[in-house]
Design an enzyme around this catalytic site. Structure first.
Site, PDB file in Angstrom:
ATOM      1  N   TYR A 149     -13.159 -12.091 -26.620  1.00  0.00           N
ATOM      2  CA  TYR A 149     -13.326 -11.890 -28.065  1.00  0.00           C
ATOM      3  C   TYR A 149     -13.789 -10.445 -28.326  1.00  0.00           C
ATOM      4  CZ  TYR A 149     -13.180 -17.017 -28.455  1.00  0.00           C
ATOM      5  OH  TYR A 149     -12.826 -18.343 -28.395  1.00  0.00           O
ATOM      6  N   SER A 189     -11.580 -24.519 -33.914  1.00  0.00           N
ATOM      7  CA  SER A 189     -10.807 -24.525 -35.166  1.00  0.00           C
ATOM      8  C   SER A 189     -10.981 -25.853 -35.917  1.00  0.00           C
ATOM      9  CB  SER A 189      -9.316 -24.253 -34.894  1.00  0.00           C
ATOM     10  OG  SER A 189      -9.128 -23.048 -34.183  1.00  0.00           O
ATOM     11  N   ALA A 249      -9.364 -25.941 -39.136  1.00  0.00           N
ATOM     12  CA  ALA A 249      -7.983 -25.452 -39.052  1.00  0.00           C
ATOM     13  C   ALA A 249      -7.917 -24.018 -39.574  1.00  0.00           C
ATOM     14  CB  ALA A 249      -7.017 -26.382 -39.784  1.00  0.00           C
ATOM     15  N   LEU A 296      -7.956 -23.613 -43.384  1.00  0.00           N
ATOM     16  CA  LEU A 296      -7.012 -24.412 -44.185  1.00  0.00           C
ATOM     17  C   LEU A 296      -7.730 -25.581 -44.868  1.00  0.00           C
ATOM     18  CD1 LEU A 296      -3.777 -25.136 -44.572  1.00  0.00           C
ATOM     19  CD2 LEU A 296      -4.392 -26.969 -43.014  1.00  0.00           C
ATOM     20  N   GLY A 339      -9.710 -25.868 -48.387  1.00  0.00           N
ATOM     21  CA  GLY A 339      -9.050 -26.033 -49.679  1.00  0.00           C
ATOM     22  C   GLY A 339      -8.963 -24.737 -50.477  1.00  0.00           C
TER      23      GLY A 339
END
Ligand code: NAP
Length: 323
Positions: free
Chosen positions: A59, A198, A201, A204, A207
């Site tokens: 990372y 994740s 997601a 995602l 919202g």
């Protein structure tokens, strides 16, 4: 905060903090974030009882480890620190040397959890685990973990190590439930841990995004879930998240996290772009979903069928042109 019922010291929080975002240019959060906000996120997370902090040598090419180590400072002892080895050359001496380099960047003498970032497709795990075993013997590594492993390979890694490989870090969220097939039952039956990465997601499930407002950074430009077609397809799932969130005076992101950690063997490590997001994520550990809410969310997740595989290639190309 709630903690996993597993014999570690300190206990592993049900919501941890993912730190890929720290110092990794592909998230596009900038120097102000890497220099200041990231450290404030870590300090506030500790205040709120978060103990699991996850990073990796790749990372930001070591930058995430450095930022995390600086931010932990004298409070290092109160957290369960996890990093990952990228197994390009998976032989014992290299594993040992890389662990020392990670520990130096993190400013610590102990990696509580040292994970193999992904299975090496060409080399079996015997050689890596010889290195891990030596690191455990000298006390630089507490627990060994793996990431993106199938159940079969996780078990093979345990055979090679000769004792438990505590955890498998895999993608797990309402948008990807594949760990439920084999990994979660195994973890629950054998006191192992699934670390959900994740879990939102990549945002995602907050919202916040739809086809008219898509996130602009390289990570999500490469993630097919953020294609306009898939954002449209996710709208029913987001709708159910909003309904459940309203009933709990919570946010869709918090409900998405509460759903992931409802399984007793799971801890989630959401990343955060601000202190406020991290505070909200930590608070999700205390949300209890009713059976019918859990069922409604699971059913909505089942109906969510994003376009994937080869069929996304033309859509990804179109989306890049439009971006
Ligand atoms: N082992 C592996 O192969 C692997 C792979 C990927 C990730 N990981 C680990 O897992 C961690 C988390 O995964 P991830 O970063 O891919 O995805 P994620 O945690 O699902 O998404 C993180 C993003 O979601 C948004 N977000 C977070 N909290 C929010 C909130 N409360 N409300 C609204 N939006 C929120 C933020 O983006 P915006 O604010 O910009 O929308 C944040 O950067 C990483 O940091 C890393 O440590 C491991």
């Amino acid at each position: 905060m709630r903690y996993l019922d597993i014999d570690t010291a300190p206990k592993i929080s049900r919501i941890g903090l993912g730190t890929w975002q720290f110092g990794a240019r592909e998230w596009g959060y900038g120097e102000g974030y890497a220099g200041q906000e990231a450290k404030e996120i870590v300090r506030r997370a500790i205040d709120l009882g978060v103990t699991l902090f996850d990073t990796a040598e790749i990372y930001g090419y070591g930058r995430s480890e450095r930022i995390l180590g600086e931010a932990l400072g004298e409070r290092r002892g109160s957290v369960f620190l996890a990093t990952k080895l990228f197994p390009l050359l998976p032989v014992a001496p290299v594993v040992e040397q890389r662990a020392v380099a990670s520990a130096n960047r993190l400013g610590t003498h102990l990696l509580d959890l040292y994970q193999v970032h992904q299975p090496n497709p060409l080399v079996r795990d015997g050689t890596i685990m010889r290195g891990m075993s030596a690191l455990q013997r000298v006390g630089l590594v507490g627990e060994v973990g793996v990431s993106n492993y199938s159940l079969q390979r996780w078990q093979a890694a345990e055979d090679a190590l000769g004792h438990r490989v505590l955890s498998n870090q895999v993608r797990y969220s309402l948008a990807d439930r594949s760990p439920e097939e084999e990994l979660l039952p195994f973890a629950a039956a054998h006191d192992r841990v699934v670390i959900a990465y994740s879990p939102l997601a990549q945002g995602l499930l907050s919202g916040r995004y739809d086809r008219t407002s898509r996130p602009a950074n390289r990570v999500r430009a490469r993630n097919p879930l953020f294609l306009p077609e898939n954002l449209d397809r996710a709208s029913d799932l987001i709708g159910v998240l909003r309904e459940v969130a309203d009933a709990h005076r919570a946010t869709p992101a918090q409900i998405a996290l509460a759903w992931v950690i409802r399984h007793p063997a799971v801890t989630a490590i959401p990343g955060a772009s601000s202190v406020e997001q991290m505070e909200s994520n930590a608070a999700a550990a205390d949300i209890d979903l009713a059976d019918d809410e859990y069922g409604a969310l699971s059913a909505a997740a089942g109906w969510f069928r994003p376009i994937t595989g080869r069929s996304v290639v033309p859509a990804m190309a179109r989306a890049r042109l439009r971006h």
